[in-house]
Design a protein around this motif. Sequence first.
Motif, short mmCIF file in Angstrom:
data_model
loop_
_atom_site.label_atom_id
_atom_site.label_comp_id
_atom_site.label_asym_id
_atom_site.label_seq_id
_atom_site.Cartn_x
_atom_site.Cartn_y
_atom_site.Cartn_z
N LYS A 1 0.82 -1.21 0.00
CA LYS A 1 0.00 0.00 0.00
C LYS A 1 0.86 1.26 0.00
O LYS A 1 1.91 1.31 0.63
CB LYS A 1 -0.92 0.02 1.23
N SER B 1 -13.70 5.66 3.61
CA SER B 1 -13.82 4.21 3.78
C SER B 1 -13.40 3.44 2.54
O SER B 1 -13.67 3.85 1.42
CB SER B 1 -15.27 3.83 4.11
N HIS B 2 -12.72 2.34 2.78
CA HIS B 2 -12.45 1.33 1.75
C HIS B 2 -11.74 1.91 0.53
O HIS B 2 -12.08 1.59 -0.60
CB HIS B 2 -13.76 0.64 1.34
N ALA C 1 -7.88 2.34 -1.13
CA ALA C 1 -6.49 1.89 -1.02
C ALA C 1 -5.75 2.13 -2.32
O ALA C 1 -6.31 2.00 -3.41
CB ALA C 1 -6.45 0.40 -0.65
N HIS D 1 -11.42 1.63 -4.68
CA HIS D 1 -12.38 2.30 -3.80
C HIS D 1 -13.66 1.47 -3.81
O HIS D 1 -14.40 1.49 -4.79
CB HIS D 1 -12.66 3.73 -4.25
N ARG D 2 -13.87 0.76 -2.70
CA ARG D 2 -14.97 -0.21 -2.65
C ARG D 2 -14.85 -1.20 -3.80
O ARG D 2 -13.87 -1.91 -3.90
CB ARG D 2 -16.33 0.50 -2.67
N TYR D 3 -15.78 -1.18 -4.74
CA TYR D 3 -15.77 -2.12 -5.86
C TYR D 3 -15.15 -1.51 -7.11
O TYR D 3 -15.12 -2.13 -8.17
CB TYR D 3 -17.19 -2.57 -6.19
N TYR E 1 -15.35 -6.22 -9.61
CA TYR E 1 -14.93 -4.83 -9.73
C TYR E 1 -15.64 -4.15 -10.89
O TYR E 1 -15.95 -4.79 -11.90
CB TYR E 1 -13.42 -4.70 -9.98
N TRP F 1 -22.47 -1.68 -3.07
CA TRP F 1 -21.83 -0.83 -2.08
C TRP F 1 -22.45 -1.19 -0.73
O TRP F 1 -23.47 -0.63 -0.34
CB TRP F 1 -22.07 0.63 -2.40
N GLU G 1 -22.07 2.75 2.89
CA GLU G 1 -21.06 3.52 3.63
C GLU G 1 -20.18 4.33 2.70
O GLU G 1 -19.88 3.91 1.60
CB GLU G 1 -20.20 2.58 4.46
#
Length: 293
Positions: A9, A51-52, A54, A72-74, A101, A289, A293
Motif C-alpha cells: 500500500k 472508507s475502503h 487503497a 475504492h470499494r468495488y 470490480y 456498495w 457507507e
Amino acid sequence: MATEIQLTKIEDIQDLKDLQSLYLKDWPRHCVGYFWLDNYLRWLIKNSNLSHLAFYTLDNDWQGDGLFLLVHRYQLFFSNLSREKSNLKLALRLLDWSGGYKVSAIHKMHHRIYKDLVSELSLTMDREMNTNMYILSCEKAQKLDIECPKGYYLDKVRLQHADLINDLWSARHPGSLKLIQMLIENNTNIGLYEEKTGELCAWCLRLQSGFLGALEVISTHQRRGLGLLVAAAIAKAIATDLQQDVTALVNMNNAAACRVFEKLGFQLMPGEHYYWSMIKPRAGGQISWPNNE
C-alpha cells in the motif's frame, strides 16, 4: 532464495502527491492517471477516514514506472507510465478479485493485459464499453461563453436529486447511487433549473477520473441545446476553480455526444481509446456498495 514480490500500500499523502506529479510527464498523455490521483487526494484531504480506499503498488516501488492500482470499494483503476505489461499484470494478479470490480478507464494498451488476466483467472465479465477521449485546454475552457436561456438558471446539483440522476445514468449499476451522492458532495457539478418550478432539467457531474459524466437532459426539455449549455458550464467551472484541462469519454457509437463536445472546441485525442468493464463476484450476483457507507 528470491524474495516474493508483494502488493504493498501507498499510504503517505506526500508519496501519493509525488506519484501524481510523475503523471504530468508528456501531458496530456498520462492525464487520466493524474486526474484519478488528484480526485482521491482531494477527497482524502477533505475526509481522512474515507472508507475502503487503497492505493497499491509492487514492493513500494511506485517511483520507477508510476505503477499504482486504486481501489475504492468495488471500483478499480490501474496505470503505469510505460504502459508495458510485466509488472502491471503481476500486480493485478495479486488483487483479490472475489468480490468483483467496476474497472474504469482501461487504456487501449492495457486492455489486452486486462483481457488476458480475465481469461487466466476465469473471471466473469458482465459488460464492457469502448470510448473515445476528448480534451479541452484550461485556457480555452475559461473563455467559454455561457448564456443561460430565459426561464432557467444554473446552480450546483443538490443531493436531493441523486436518485433522479442515478436512475437516468446510462452507467447505472448496483452501488452507483452512493457514488453519485459522493460526486455531488465532493466534485464540481452543474445543474440547470427551471425558474418557475425549481425543477432540475439538465445536469453534468465530474467523475473521479476527471471526465465529464452523467450528462443528461430530462425528456421534457430535450432539443433545446441544454446539454450543450451544461457541458460548457461545467467545463468552465472546472477550468476556473481547479485550473485544470477538461476531459470527456464518449461511447464510440454516440455521434450526438461527440457533436456536443466538438461544438465546444474539445479535441479528439487520436488513438486514445479507453474501456470500462464490470467483473462479477465469483460467488455470483452483482457488485454493490455494502451498507451504503
